[in-house]
Design an enzyme around this catalytic site. Structure first.
Site, PDB file in Angstrom:
ATOM      1  N   LYS A  27      -7.249   0.929  -5.959  1.00 30.63           N
ATOM      2  CA  LYS A  27      -5.959   0.658  -6.652  1.00 30.63           C
ATOM      3  C   LYS A  27      -6.357  -0.008  -8.238  1.00 30.63           C
ATOM      4  O   LYS A  27      -5.796   0.449  -9.268  1.00 30.63           O
ATOM      5  CB  LYS A  27      -4.886   0.050  -6.092  1.00 30.63           C
ATOM      6  CG  LYS A  27      -4.406   0.436  -4.814  1.00 30.63           C
ATOM      7  CD  LYS A  27      -3.351   1.780  -5.274  1.00 30.63           C
ATOM      8  CE  LYS A  27      -2.828   2.388  -4.011  1.00 30.63           C
ATOM      9  NZ  LYS A  27      -2.032   3.771  -4.481  1.00 30.63           N
ATOM     10  N   GLU A  31       5.299  -1.622  -8.440  1.00 35.72           N
ATOM     11  CA  GLU A  31       5.994  -1.386  -6.746  1.00 35.72           C
ATOM     12  C   GLU A  31       4.561  -1.481  -5.969  1.00 35.72           C
ATOM     13  O   GLU A  31       3.524  -1.274  -6.440  1.00 35.72           O
ATOM     14  CB  GLU A  31       6.302  -0.090  -6.994  1.00 35.72           C
ATOM     15  CG  GLU A  31       5.538   0.992  -6.551  1.00 35.72           C
ATOM     16  CD  GLU A  31       4.741   1.300  -7.623  1.00 35.72           C
ATOM     17  OE1 GLU A  31       5.070   1.088  -9.031  1.00 35.72           O
ATOM     18  OE2 GLU A  31       3.423   1.864  -7.877  1.00 35.72           O
ATOM     19  N   SER A  85     -10.714   5.164   0.862  1.00 31.87           N
ATOM     20  CA  SER A  85     -10.065   4.617  -0.210  1.00 31.87           C
ATOM     21  C   SER A  85      -9.752   3.076  -0.264  1.00 31.87           C
ATOM     22  O   SER A  85      -9.574   2.365  -1.393  1.00 31.87           O
ATOM     23  CB  SER A  85      -8.606   5.261  -0.366  1.00 31.87           C
ATOM     24  OG  SER A  85      -7.835   4.949   0.700  1.00 31.87           O
TER      25      SER A  85
HETATM   26  C1  LIG Z   1      -6.414   1.726   0.729  1.00 37.15           C
HETATM   27  C2  LIG Z   1      -5.205   2.775   0.199  1.00 37.15           C
HETATM   28  N1  LIG Z   1      -5.366   4.181   0.109  1.00 37.15           N
HETATM   29  C3  LIG Z   1      -4.505   4.930  -0.047  1.00 37.15           C
HETATM   30  C4  LIG Z   1      -3.261   4.622  -0.295  1.00 37.15           C
HETATM   31  C5  LIG Z   1      -2.227   5.705  -1.033  1.00 37.15           C
HETATM   32  O1  LIG Z   1      -2.064   5.930  -2.290  1.00 37.15           O
HETATM   33  P1  LIG Z   1      -2.513   7.053  -3.038  1.00 37.15           P
HETATM   34  O2  LIG Z   1      -2.354   8.268  -2.509  1.00 37.15           O
HETATM   35  O3  LIG Z   1      -2.141   6.834  -4.351  1.00 37.15           O
HETATM   36  O4  LIG Z   1      -4.104   7.058  -3.180  1.00 37.15           O
HETATM   37  C6  LIG Z   1      -3.011   3.289  -0.603  1.00 37.15           C
HETATM   38  C7  LIG Z   1      -1.796   2.914  -1.051  1.00 37.15           C
HETATM   39  O5  LIG Z   1      -1.386   1.979  -0.990  1.00 37.15           O
HETATM   40  C8  LIG Z   1      -3.971   2.277  -0.173  1.00 37.15           C
HETATM   41  O6  LIG Z   1      -3.625   0.913  -0.135  1.00 37.15           O
END
Ligand SMILES: Cc1ncc(COP(=O)(O)O)c(C=O)c1O
Length: 445
Positions: free
Chosen positions: A126, A148, A415
């Site tokens: 993020k 948000e 992620s």
């Molecule tokens: C670690 C992590 N991965 C994935 C996501 C999902 O978001 P996005 O699909 O925008 O990557 C989030 C959302 O809070 C997250 O904290």
């Protein structure tokens, strides 16, 4: 086609020395700063029939101002320099790719690699987007930032960058998510943000977005809305994708350097879709790389308790953009559920809808149980505790890898890290709702 592309799986030896190329280990590699100055897609706000700007008149001037600022600065050398510098010195980029030798051996199939976005400052991808947007807010002279958040990771990243820039910060978060992600709530407060509880409807991510938009409508003149995923009205999907594309471009370079070729598969979990589109952006023109997004099927598709938007949704409009949407026969948005607070959103970024329709990317799903299994398995076999969101992508990787030959490569976008989820999982284990899997030994090749 852009001139800096490679073709197929091979590094092609051609030199365009004054055109953004640099040499790395004798191979020619694109310079990421140069790539970021290329024009991202959807200049008109549409990815095929998806995207757009379906908002009340009162928000149009604010979106136009944001769009003009983004267009003015995205390829500006000083903006790119500041963006890249903060990514490096504040967030710790480039994040590495890691070969999971144990996991690959255990499942006895393709080689699994992780793009380690969990190693970013604050523990998730993020921050890439928040750094980009806060630099735009600074240039626009805004003093107040709102956002948000679902899992709290975007809230934490926004709170941090607002603190860094000395801006006032308010984070909207569903009451249920505040309970699930207490650690992140406290982190946001420590960095000076006010966390505002969204108490309507299901009290999760959708309601947090509803309330953030309402705040923006009331304060658009002095407030910057720092949206956390590749969703929302134009220019957000294009802009968030642009800032997150660093993930894919870096991964592409790193795979070429490490393996001498591109991966066969690139996998990412899909909530709103920002980490997935960031990864996919680096490989979209490489037809040999299969792109797979993994949605949460929660307690099962048939249970109705899931957030598998691209699997079961239909096109519709939510939060100012057109995309696949979970809705009933009358067009009412359906309730969503996932064990992971960052994935339970009834919509999805518009570019993913276009990629699904064109067939360039495929979207599959993983259940709570499968994600929890993957969570424990990666922790035990590699000593890496993944975020519950990322565990969905891992769950698919460990399903896919054993069906492939050993010389195939599956790249998974990790992620985020799982520290924020540990308390929730501990409680689930104590209540007997989940059991860590019993894993056998890793057998050498
Ligand atoms: C670690 C992590 N991965 C994935 C996501 C999902 O978001 P996005 O699909 O925008 O990557 C989030 C959302 O809070 C997250 O904290």
């Amino acid at each position: 086609m852009a001139r800096w592309r490679y073709t197929g799986n091979e590094v092609v030896n051609f030199v365009v020395a004054d055109d953004g190329f640099q040499k790395l280990d004798g191979k020619i590699m694109p310079n990421i700063s140069q790539i970021l100055s290329q024009t991202p897609p959807a200049a008109d706000g549409f990815f095929g029939e998806y995207g757009g700007q379906f908002v009340p008149e009162v928000l149009k001037p604010a979106l136009d101002e944001l769009s003009a600022t983004f267009e003015r600065y995205r390829a500006d050398p000083e903006f790119i320099r500041e963006f890249m510098s903060l990514l490096k010195h504040y967030s710790g980029r480039p994040t590495p790719v890691f070969h999971c030798a144990n996991l690959s051996r255990y499942f006895s199939g393709a080689q699994i690699y992780l793009k380690r976005e969990d190693l970013n400052h604050l523990g998730a991808h993020k921050i890439n987007n928040t750094i980009g947007q806060i630099l735009l807010a600074k240039r626009m002279g805004k003093k107040r930032v709102i956002a948000e958040t679902g899992a709290g990771q975007h809230g934490v990243a926004t709170a941090a960058t607002a603190a860094l820039m000395g801006m006032e910060c308010h984070i909207y978060m569903g009451e249920v998510d505040i309970e699930r992600q207490k650690l992140n709530v406290f982190r946001m407060q420590m960095m000076g943000a006010e966390v505002v509880s969204a108490k309507s409807g299901q009290r999760t991510l959708k309601e947090a977005v509803d309330e953030a938009i309402a705040d923006w409508m009331a304060h658009a003149d002095d407030t910057f809305y720092l949206l956390g995923s590749a969703v929302g009205p134009h220019p957000y999907p294009r802009m968030v994708r642009h800032f997150q594309s660093i993930v894919g471009w870096e991964a592409r370079e790193q795979m070429l350097e490490l393996c001498g070729r591109l991966p066969d598969y690139a996998l990412a979990c899909v909530g709103g879709g920002s980490n997935a589109i960031g990864l996919f952006a680096g490989f979209l023109d490489d037809a040999s790389v299969r792109l797979i997004g993994v949605e949460p099927s929660g307690r099962g598709l048939a249970s109705g308790e899931h957030a598998a938007t691209l699997t079961l949704g239909k096109p519709g409009v939510l939060h100012g953009f057109r995309s696949y949407l979970l809705q009933d026969s009358e067009g009412n948005v359906e309730p969503v559920y996932s064990v992971s607070a960052g994935l339970d959103y009834p919509g999805v970024g518009p570019e993913h809808s276009a990629l699904k329709d064109s067939g360039r990317a495929r979207y599959v799903h993983a259940s709570d149980q499968e994600a929890l299994n993957a969570f424990f398995t990666l922790s035990k076999l590699e000593g890496i505790i993944p975020a519950l969101e990322s565990s969905h992508a891992l769950a698919h990787a460990i399903k896919l890898a054993p069906t492939l030959p050993r010389d195939q490569i599956v790249l998974v976008n990790l992620s985020g890290r799982g520290d924020k989820d540990v308390a929730q999982i501990e409680e689930m284990v104590e209540r007997g709702e989940v059991k860590p899997p019993v894993l056998g030994p890793v057998v050498a090749d």
